[in-house]
Write a protein that holds these residues in place. Structure first.
Motif, short mmCIF file in Angstrom:
data_model
loop_
_atom_site.label_atom_id
_atom_site.label_comp_id
_atom_site.label_asym_id
_atom_site.label_seq_id
_atom_site.Cartn_x
_atom_site.Cartn_y
_atom_site.Cartn_z
N ARG A 171 0.50 -1.23 0.14
CA ARG A 171 0.10 0.24 0.30
C ARG A 171 0.47 1.29 0.37
O ARG A 171 0.10 1.98 1.09
CB ARG A 171 -0.97 0.20 1.15
N PHE A 172 1.77 1.60 -1.17
CA PHE A 172 2.23 2.69 -0.86
C PHE A 172 2.24 2.84 -2.76
O PHE A 172 1.74 2.49 -3.98
CB PHE A 172 3.64 2.19 -0.85
N ALA A 173 3.05 4.16 -3.32
CA ALA A 173 2.94 4.44 -4.68
C ALA A 173 4.22 3.74 -4.90
O ALA A 173 4.33 3.00 -4.96
CB ALA A 173 3.92 6.00 -4.59
N ASP A 174 3.62 3.84 -6.59
CA ASP A 174 5.00 2.90 -6.95
C ASP A 174 6.35 2.95 -6.65
O ASP A 174 7.09 1.57 -6.51
CB ASP A 174 4.90 2.16 -8.90
N LYS A 175 6.66 3.70 -6.68
CA LYS A 175 8.02 4.18 -6.76
C LYS A 175 8.41 3.69 -5.18
O LYS A 175 9.93 3.44 -5.03
CB LYS A 175 8.38 5.91 -6.84
N GLU A 176 7.64 3.36 -4.39
CA GLU A 176 7.71 2.59 -3.32
C GLU A 176 7.77 1.31 -2.74
O GLU A 176 8.59 0.45 -2.35
CB GLU A 176 7.32 3.70 -1.62
N SER A 177 6.82 0.90 -3.54
CA SER A 177 6.39 -0.63 -3.40
C SER A 177 6.75 -1.50 -4.35
O SER A 177 6.71 -2.41 -4.26
CB SER A 177 4.57 -0.55 -4.17
N LEU A 178 7.02 -0.98 -5.81
CA LEU A 178 7.97 -1.86 -6.53
C LEU A 178 9.37 -2.02 -6.35
O LEU A 178 9.48 -3.10 -6.34
CB LEU A 178 7.96 -1.11 -8.32
N PRO A 179 10.03 -1.72 -5.56
CA PRO A 179 11.13 -2.18 -4.92
C PRO A 179 10.80 -3.19 -3.94
O PRO A 179 12.06 -3.86 -3.48
CB PRO A 179 11.82 -0.72 -4.68
N LYS A 180 10.20 -3.08 -3.15
CA LYS A 180 9.45 -3.90 -1.65
C LYS A 180 9.46 -5.12 -3.01
O LYS A 180 10.01 -5.88 -2.00
CB LYS A 180 8.69 -2.69 -1.37
N ILE A 181 8.61 -4.92 -3.95
CA ILE A 181 7.90 -6.03 -4.49
C ILE A 181 9.26 -6.91 -4.37
O ILE A 181 9.99 -8.15 -4.74
CB ILE A 181 7.21 -5.95 -5.62
N PHE A 182 10.32 -6.05 -5.40
CA PHE A 182 11.61 -6.64 -6.49
C PHE A 182 12.23 -7.54 -5.65
O PHE A 182 13.48 -7.98 -5.66
CB PHE A 182 12.48 -5.67 -7.52
N ALA A 183 12.34 -6.46 -4.61
CA ALA A 183 13.38 -7.50 -3.19
C ALA A 183 13.16 -8.86 -2.79
O ALA A 183 13.56 -9.69 -2.11
CB ALA A 183 13.31 -6.36 -2.08
N GLU A 184 11.38 -9.04 -2.93
CA GLU A 184 11.10 -10.80 -2.37
C GLU A 184 11.45 -11.41 -3.78
O GLU A 184 11.03 -12.74 -3.38
CB GLU A 184 9.01 -9.77 -1.97
N ASN A 185 10.66 -10.57 -5.22
CA ASN A 185 10.98 -11.63 -5.88
C ASN A 185 11.49 -10.58 -6.97
O ASN A 185 10.69 -9.74 -7.21
CB ASN A 185 9.23 -11.89 -6.11
N THR A 186 12.71 -11.21 -7.69
CA THR A 186 13.06 -10.78 -8.52
C THR A 186 12.91 -10.90 -10.51
O THR A 186 12.89 -10.05 -11.28
CB THR A 186 14.58 -11.10 -9.09
N ASP A 187 11.93 -12.00 -10.78
CA ASP A 187 11.57 -12.46 -12.15
C ASP A 187 9.51 -12.52 -12.22
O ASP A 187 8.93 -13.47 -10.99
CB ASP A 187 12.02 -13.82 -12.81
N PHE A 188 8.89 -12.64 -12.84
CA PHE A 188 8.41 -12.15 -12.85
C PHE A 188 7.36 -13.09 -14.01
O PHE A 188 7.71 -12.95 -15.15
CB PHE A 188 6.91 -10.72 -13.04
N ASP A 189 5.84 -13.36 -14.15
CA ASP A 189 5.48 -13.89 -15.76
C ASP A 189 4.45 -13.48 -16.68
O ASP A 189 4.08 -13.42 -17.19
CB ASP A 189 4.76 -15.70 -15.33
N VAL A 190 3.81 -11.98 -15.29
CA VAL A 190 2.69 -11.10 -15.84
C VAL A 190 3.41 -10.12 -15.95
O VAL A 190 3.39 -10.17 -13.79
CB VAL A 190 1.56 -11.64 -16.06
N VAL A 191 3.11 -9.44 -16.32
CA VAL A 191 3.45 -7.23 -16.15
C VAL A 191 1.80 -6.77 -16.11
O VAL A 191 1.23 -7.17 -17.31
CB VAL A 191 4.81 -6.42 -15.91
N HIS A 192 1.33 -6.65 -15.10
CA HIS A 192 -0.08 -5.57 -15.40
C HIS A 192 -0.10 -3.95 -14.89
O HIS A 192 0.36 -3.90 -13.42
CB HIS A 192 -1.14 -6.32 -15.11
#
Length: 256
Positions: A171-192
């Motif tokens: 629950r943050f803006a993308d510029k804060e959320s995405l680094p947190k997400i990529f810290a948990e997982n680096t490769d994705f099968d689908v982006v939306h």
């Protein structure tokens, strides 16, 4: 609520959340200094998108080799319950969108990890989770708090409880959320992508998401007609994209 009251209420809500100060600063700049960039290239891109546009059904068939007809029948009860929940919800947010496109992108890629930006009622989340559940996959979602709208409790409202174990919501803006997400997982099968509509916000996020999309993965962006960020991104990276026209708007989708 008047516009002045809404803006003031939102500003006060930001001040109560120090973790959102970076986004507050970006919004001030976006709505003052960079205001003219928000719709940069809109006319150019709408002409380009219109010349390429196909139906959701054709896009799913062309890109994924799948038929969309089974989706509504297979999940009739789930979708009916979700629609009822949206109607009953006291806070109005974004509509359902092209659910089949998201679902079949997950099916085609045999998705185990999906990242999305923008949640609202959770329609796109629901579409992804219905596929991910089959493979015990995970959906990572970025969504700004609905400041001053009393809508936070309704984010993801249409997603049934049994699917939420496969869902991580940031629950943050993308510029804060995405680094947190990529810290948990680096490769994705689908982006939306379906969040910040500004040119700069889109272009930044597209590049970050693309770097973390595996080869053979599917990239989807809603509302690409708002400005030329998606077109410019595709041209910069020599990406041949499909454009879907859905309910008067354009969606971009390609396989990496």
């Amino acid at each position: 609520m008047s516009e002045i009251t809404r803006v003031l209420k939102t500003f006060i809500a930001y001040l109560k959340r120090p973790d959102l100060y970076p986004e507050l600063g970006r919004k001030i700049i976006k709505n003052t200094i960079n205001r003219n960039n928000a719709f940069k290239g809109k006319e150019k891109t709408n002409s380009w998108a219109a010349s390429k546009a196909v139906s959701q059904q054709e896009a799913v068939s062309r890109l994924f080799g799948l038929e969309i007809s089974n989706f509504r029948n297979s999940f009739q009860e789930v979708l009916k319950t979700a629609q009822q929940k949206e109607v009953e919800c006291p806070v109005k947010m974004g509509g359902a969108g092209a659910l089949e496109l998201i679902y079949y992108a997950c099916e085609f890629t045999h998705a185990g990890n999906v990242v999305e930006t923008g949640v609202a009622y959770g329609w796109s989340s629901l579409a992804a989770l219905l596929s991910l559940e089959k493979r015990s996959g995970t959906l990572y979602s970025s969504d700004m708090p609905y400041l001053a709208q009393d809508g936070d409790r309704y984010v993801g409202y249409v997603v049934p409880e049994y699917l939420k174990n496969s869902w991580k919501l940031f629950r943050f803006a993308d510029k804060e959320s995405l680094p947190k997400i990529f810290a948990e997982n680096t490769d994705f099968d689908v982006v939306h992508y379906d969040s910040d509509k500004s040119y700069n916000g889109r272009f930044w996020a597209y590049n970050e998401l693309y770097k973390h999309l595996r080869k053979g993965g599917a990239f989807i962006s809603d509302d690409i007609g708002d400005n030329s960020a998606y077109q410019d991104f595709c041209e910069k990276n020599n990406i041949e994209t499909t454009v879907v026209e859905y309910e008067g708007k354009y969606i971009g989708v390609f396989i990496k």
